[in-house]
Design a protein around this motif. Structure first.
Motif, short mmCIF file in Angstrom:
data_model
loop_
_atom_site.label_atom_id
_atom_site.label_comp_id
_atom_site.label_asym_id
_atom_site.label_seq_id
_atom_site.Cartn_x
_atom_site.Cartn_y
_atom_site.Cartn_z
N ALA A 127 0.94 -1.08 -0.31
CA ALA A 127 0.03 -0.28 -0.49
C ALA A 127 0.92 1.05 -0.29
O ALA A 127 0.15 2.50 -0.65
N ARG A 128 2.09 1.64 0.93
CA ARG A 128 3.12 2.45 1.12
C ARG A 128 3.14 2.59 -0.89
O ARG A 128 4.24 4.06 -1.13
N ALA A 129 4.33 1.76 -1.27
CA ALA A 129 4.38 1.58 -2.73
C ALA A 129 3.54 1.87 -3.74
O ALA A 129 3.89 2.60 -4.67
N GLY A 130 2.64 1.28 -3.65
CA GLY A 130 1.27 1.83 -4.53
C GLY A 130 1.69 1.59 -5.62
O GLY A 130 2.31 0.37 -6.32
N GLY A 131 2.07 2.96 -6.94
CA GLY A 131 2.26 2.55 -8.46
C GLY A 131 3.59 2.16 -8.48
O GLY A 131 4.10 2.05 -9.34
N ARG A 132 4.73 2.01 -7.01
CA ARG A 132 6.03 2.05 -7.84
C ARG A 132 5.84 1.05 -8.03
O ARG A 132 6.90 -0.29 -8.20
N LEU A 133 5.36 0.10 -7.34
CA LEU A 133 5.02 -2.12 -7.58
C LEU A 133 4.96 -2.06 -9.41
O LEU A 133 4.94 -3.37 -9.47
N LEU A 134 4.83 -1.36 -9.83
CA LEU A 134 4.56 -1.13 -11.18
C LEU A 134 6.08 -0.81 -11.90
O LEU A 134 6.62 -0.44 -11.82
N ASP A 135 5.83 -1.22 -13.36
CA ASP A 135 7.26 -1.32 -14.02
C ASP A 135 6.49 0.03 -15.08
O ASP A 135 5.17 0.78 -15.30
N ASP A 136 7.45 0.03 -15.98
CA ASP A 136 7.56 1.77 -17.01
C ASP A 136 6.20 1.41 -17.98
O ASP A 136 5.16 2.04 -18.58
N GLN A 137 5.66 -0.81 -18.46
CA GLN A 137 5.11 -0.97 -18.92
C GLN A 137 3.23 -0.73 -17.83
O GLN A 137 2.60 -1.66 -18.89
N GLN A 192 2.88 -2.90 -15.90
CA GLN A 192 3.08 -4.31 -15.29
C GLN A 192 3.92 -3.99 -13.66
O GLN A 192 4.72 -3.26 -13.92
N VAL A 193 2.87 -5.61 -13.35
CA VAL A 193 3.38 -5.79 -11.53
C VAL A 193 4.75 -5.73 -11.47
O VAL A 193 5.03 -7.02 -12.29
N ARG A 194 5.64 -5.27 -10.89
CA ARG A 194 6.87 -5.96 -11.01
C ARG A 194 7.19 -7.29 -10.18
O ARG A 194 7.28 -7.08 -8.51
N ALA A 195 7.36 -8.21 -9.83
CA ALA A 195 7.52 -9.50 -9.40
C ALA A 195 8.56 -9.61 -8.66
O ALA A 195 8.39 -10.22 -7.14
N SER A 196 10.00 -8.62 -8.96
CA SER A 196 11.21 -8.60 -8.15
C SER A 196 10.60 -7.58 -6.39
O SER A 196 10.92 -7.84 -5.90
N ALA A 197 9.27 -7.06 -6.58
CA ALA A 197 9.12 -5.94 -5.82
C ALA A 197 8.51 -6.81 -4.65
O ALA A 197 8.49 -6.78 -3.60
N VAL A 198 7.77 -7.95 -5.02
CA VAL A 198 6.82 -9.18 -4.36
C VAL A 198 7.49 -9.64 -4.09
O VAL A 198 7.52 -10.63 -2.56
N ALA A 199 8.72 -10.47 -4.43
CA ALA A 199 9.31 -11.30 -3.61
C ALA A 199 10.05 -10.73 -3.11
O ALA A 199 10.41 -11.20 -1.40
N ARG A 200 10.60 -9.62 -2.88
CA ARG A 200 11.74 -8.21 -1.99
C ARG A 200 10.25 -8.57 -0.40
O ARG A 200 11.18 -8.95 0.52
N LEU A 201 9.52 -7.80 -0.83
CA LEU A 201 9.18 -7.72 0.81
C LEU A 201 8.42 -9.00 0.98
O LEU A 201 7.82 -9.42 2.32
N ALA A 202 8.19 -10.25 0.46
CA ALA A 202 7.78 -11.68 1.15
C ALA A 202 9.23 -11.60 1.97
O ALA A 202 9.11 -12.47 2.87
N ARG A 203 10.54 -11.75 1.31
CA ARG A 203 11.34 -12.04 2.12
C ARG A 203 11.72 -10.97 3.39
O ARG A 203 11.69 -12.20 4.03
N GLU A 204 11.91 -10.17 2.83
CA GLU A 204 11.62 -9.04 3.67
C GLU A 204 10.48 -9.54 5.50
O GLU A 204 10.95 -9.75 6.77
#
Length: 439
Positions: A336-346, A348-360
């Motif tokens: 929720a804090r990241a909002g649109g930063r979860l998306l790439d230039d196209q 689309q959702v950046r899977a790497s951002a989600v995986a990083r949060l899961a690992r944290e």
């Protein structure tokens, strides 16, 4: 002509549901320029699968509808070939996460996502085997109607098709990533007996899925609306809203995805209710457009849940859900804090951002879950009878459950990191068929 995947995962007898979902496929083919791949992922025993195969044979032929009835052996064969093609790390573990020995609501839907990619489908529309459609004047009310009006279209182009547009102007060029609704009927989680026995205990237990820092008032509001879906109001007339859809307003028995499901999978945790709801939160937090409609599905319970063994199995899944919230509440807050930063230039959702949060999240202190188990132990013992016996089981499994909750989120991170290569590989992998299982 667009190609879609209408999927029904099942581990229970559901011939009537197969026939009903086939009618929804026919509705989609007739009313929209659509080729429908009806995908039945069957984890039942051989005798029940035979009943389902007969139900499949009774589906009227239509050149615009292709029926795939896959048992677990055929699912595993496809997954192995796709995983080998993807050349990802830990292939054996990934196969186990995609098709585990235990019940996994996320894993069965992930299999549908990959098979849909192999079939060339642009969207996935999921239904459940313990639900049925509402009817008006004897006709079923099919959710696919709203799904195909909007899903995958630019929000600006979908806006004329909805009753109400509540989407901010800066989101109108994005594509509609999710269309969904909820359910009417029985609670989505089978804990109504706890409410009848002791409403105070029900409040204490259900409130455990809230973040630990929430106020008592926030917790009460969450308990009051949890697992109730759309209540009991019968469908009368259509209403749909283009918006950033509140995750509490949709259910996975009545959902469709475009795009996002090919970027991020669902958590594959076993024996954990709610493990398939992650993408609903991701779509909302990433500010991707969705449509909320009111063609709610009717939820009902199967008799097995009322047996002693069924109660133990289901309550264990509920407890594991509550323990998973230590990690998911953290991830949801950060998304929720990241909002649109979860998306790439196209967009689309950046899977790497989600995986990083899961690992944290996996590094969080488990003390909050220890307190959850303390509350649950007291609550189940207060309920008495079969619930007190279940409390004894929880006590014996206490450390194991804490370890499993952490391990489940680590598995989710691993699968998310491998997901896009898996989807690309799936697109190049055939879904083999034998007579009677595809036509």
């Amino acid at each position: 002509m667009r190609r879609i995947c209408l999927t029904l995962p099942t581990n229970r007898p559901c011939s009537a549901t197969i026939a009903a979902v086939a009618e929804e496929a026919a509705y989609a083919a007739e009313h929209f320029d659509t080729e429908v791949h009806l995908l039945i992922l069957d984890s039942c025993t051989a005798s029940v699968r035979a009943e389902h195969a007969e139900a499949v044979r009774r589906i009227p032929g239509d050149p615009r509808i292709v029926v795939h009835h896959l048992d677990e052996d055929r699912q595993r064969d496809f997954l192995r070939r796709a995983i080998d093609r993807a050349a990802v790390m830990k292939p054996d573990l990934l196969l186990d996460l995609m098709l585990p020995a235990g019940v996994s609501y996320g894993a069965c839907t992930n299999r549908a996502f990959l098979i849909a990619a192999a079939l060339g489908c642009e969207s996935v529309h999921r239904r459940d085997s313990d639900s049925r459609y509402q009817t008006v004047n004897g006709d079923n009310v099919f959710p696919v109607h709203h799904e195909l009006l909007s899903l995958g279209r630019r929000a600006a182009d979908a806006a004329p098709e909805v009753t109400e547009n509540a989407l901010a102007a800066d989101h109108m060029n994005k594509r509609v990533a999710m269309v969904g609704s909820s359910f009417v009927g029985e609670l989505s989680v089978d804990i109504g007996e706890i409410l009848r026995i002791d409403p105070a205990v029900y409040h204490d237990v259900v409130g455990l899925w809230a973040p630990a820092h929430w106020s008592d008032e926030q917790r009460r509001e969450l308990v009051d609306e949890s697992f109730r879906g759309a209540g009991s109001d019968a469908f009368t007339t259509d209403h749909s809203t283009l918006a950033l859809v509140d995750p509490m307003r949709v259910d996975m028995c009545n959902i469709s995805f475009h795009g996002v499901h090919e970027r991020v999978p669902l958590p594959p945790a076993t024996d954990t209710i709610g493990s398939d709801y992650f993408l609903i939160h991701l779509v909302h937090d990433a500010a991707l457009p969705g449509v909320l409609h009111n063609r709610n599905i009717v939820n009902f319970y199967t008799g097995e849940r009322r047996t002693d063994s069924g109660l133990v199995a289901y309550q264990l899944r509920f407890v594991k859900f509550l323990l998973s919230m230590l990690y998911f509440n953290f991830i949801y807050d950060e998304m929720a804090r990241a909002g649109g930063r979860l998306l790439d230039d196209q967009g689309q959702v950046r899977a790497s951002a989600v995986a990083r949060l899961a690992r944290e999240s996996a590094r969080l202190d488990p003390d909050e879950n220890v307190r959850r188990l303390d509350v649950l132990d007291s609550a189940y013992r207060k309920l008495g009878g079969r619930y007190a016996e279940f409390a004894d089981l929880l006590w014996r499994r206490r450390e194991r459950l804490l370890d499993e909750a952490r391990g489940d989120i680590e598995d989710f991170a691993l699968l998310t990191e491998a997901w896009e290569p898996l989807v690309r590989a799936a697109r190049l992998t055939s879904v083999a068929a034998t007579p009677g299982q595809q036509r």
